[in-house]
Design a protein around this motif. Structure first.
Motif, PDB file in Angstrom:
ATOM      1  N   CYS A 257      33.330 -85.403  22.764  1.00 54.43           N
ATOM      2  CA  CYS A 257      32.940 -85.340  20.908  1.00 54.43           C
ATOM      3  C   CYS A 257      31.792 -86.481  20.578  1.00 54.43           C
ATOM      4  O   CYS A 257      31.721 -87.880  21.250  1.00 54.43           O
ATOM      5  N   CYS A 260      34.695 -89.594  18.603  1.00 52.32           N
ATOM      6  CA  CYS A 260      34.957 -90.709  19.348  1.00 52.32           C
ATOM      7  C   CYS A 260      34.728 -91.223  20.468  1.00 52.32           C
ATOM      8  O   CYS A 260      35.897 -92.054  21.829  1.00 52.32           O
ATOM      9  N   CYS A 273      34.807 -83.477  17.765  1.00 55.02           N
ATOM     10  CA  CYS A 273      36.098 -82.404  17.988  1.00 55.02           C
ATOM     11  C   CYS A 273      36.804 -82.636  16.364  1.00 55.02           C
ATOM     12  O   CYS A 273      37.138 -82.815  15.840  1.00 55.02           O
ATOM     13  N   CYS A 276      38.298 -85.544  14.883  1.00 57.29           N
ATOM     14  CA  CYS A 276      37.245 -86.254  13.533  1.00 57.29           C
ATOM     15  C   CYS A 276      36.825 -85.455  12.843  1.00 57.29           C
ATOM     16  O   CYS A 276      36.438 -86.588  11.897  1.00 57.29           O
TER      17      CYS A 276
HETATM   18 ZN   LIG Z   1      36.426 -87.457  18.187  1.00 56.28          ZN
END
Ligand SMILES: [Zn+2]
Length: 288
Positions: A257, A260, A273, A276
């Motif tokens: 991601c 993150c 992701c 997020c």
């Molecule tokens: Zn993420």
């Protein structure tokens, strides 16, 4: 409350490490200044029944790990109870090259209990809230908590000051001493049998939880770290196969991601992701 003992000389550390050698389960927590990959690890608390050892890492440094503490923390067969192991494990790995193994993170056990009972489980809560909920007592008096929080708010470097006040030592001791009770209480609420399958699941999830922060090379100020929303792909599903319940490991993926920096199972077009992305949408809504 249990006895708490400050371990601040190499001799005391040697004796304490010797006393911990044969233990099957330890409760562990760390305190420090901006604790994590960087920041400073100042105190490492290890509890056994009726006793909490407070290792003064600020004074002892590498030495205490080299004389046996690293070996205990890295021994897979010795269970380490944590409550949110992420920053502690990241600090231990990046600052002292300690790879903690055998982790059972009680924060995740609490979430697994919610997940198995069909409740909303994606949001983590703090230790005191979790203790109040499961044990009916958070272990800290209101006045005591307020005093320590005010002191920590007023001086961010407090864990670095020596001598450490009795208030702070007691506070640090309480962060670990109730973890075995909390574990047993939550386990007693989980009806999935056998219990070993629940603990296997928690150990698998806890390793991922630690790795989330250890491997996370994203910007320290990323808004997607330090949120109450659990990262994706930490707690696996438990399924019944041929009468036996076990967890389904996540499929390996190399896709990270972009927010993150954790391996994601979803390939969203925006590179984030699902977690997020949800955080991003929440932020937009809040700003409106
Ligand atoms: Zn993420």
């Amino acid at each position: 409350m249990a006895d708490y003992i400050l371990v601040d000389t190499v001799d005391k550390a040697r004796d304490t490490i010797h006393a911990l050698q044969s233990r099957q389960q330890l409760s562990v927590d760390c305190e420090g200044v901006s604790l994590g990959r960087t920041g400073e690890l100042c105190l490492l608390q290890i509890a056994i029944p009726q006793r909490v050892y407070l290792f003064d890492i600020f004074v002892l440094r590498e030495k205490v790990f080299d004389i046996g503490l690293r070996e205990i923390l890295e021994r897979e067969s010795c269970v380490k109870l944590f409550y949110d192991c992420r920053e502690d494990c990241s600090a231990l790995k990046h600052q002292y090259n300690v790879e903690v193994k055998g982790i059972e993170d009680i924060q995740l056990l609490a979430l697994l209990n919610m997940k198995l009972s069909g409740k909303r489980w994606q949001f983590v809560s703090g230790l005191q809230k979790c203790m109040s909920y499961h044990l009916g007592d958070c272990g800290f008096s209101g006045a005591e908590k307020a005093r320590v929080h005010t002191a920590l708010d007023n001086d961010k470097g407090l864990w670095r000051q020596r001598p450490i006040s009795q208030d702070l030592l007691r506070y640090a001791a309480k962060d670990v001493m109730y973890l075995p009770n909390l574990k047993d209480k939550i386990l007693s609420r989980i009806s999935v049998a056998p219990r070993s399958s629940v603990l296997d699941t928690i150990r698998y999830a806890s390793k991922r939880y630690a790795d989330f922060m250890i491997n996370n090379e994203g910007p320290e100020d990323s808004p997607y770290i330090g949120t109450a929303r659990l990262p994706e792909r930490i707690i696996p599903n438990m399924v019944r196969r041929g009468g036996v319940i076990s967890y389904t490991p996540f499929e390996d993926t190399s896709v990270k991601c972009r927010s993150c920096f954790w391996y994601t199972g979803t390939t969203r077009s925006d590179g984030q992701c699902n977690r997020c992305y949800d955080l991003y949408v929440e932020k937009l809504r809040a700003a409106r």
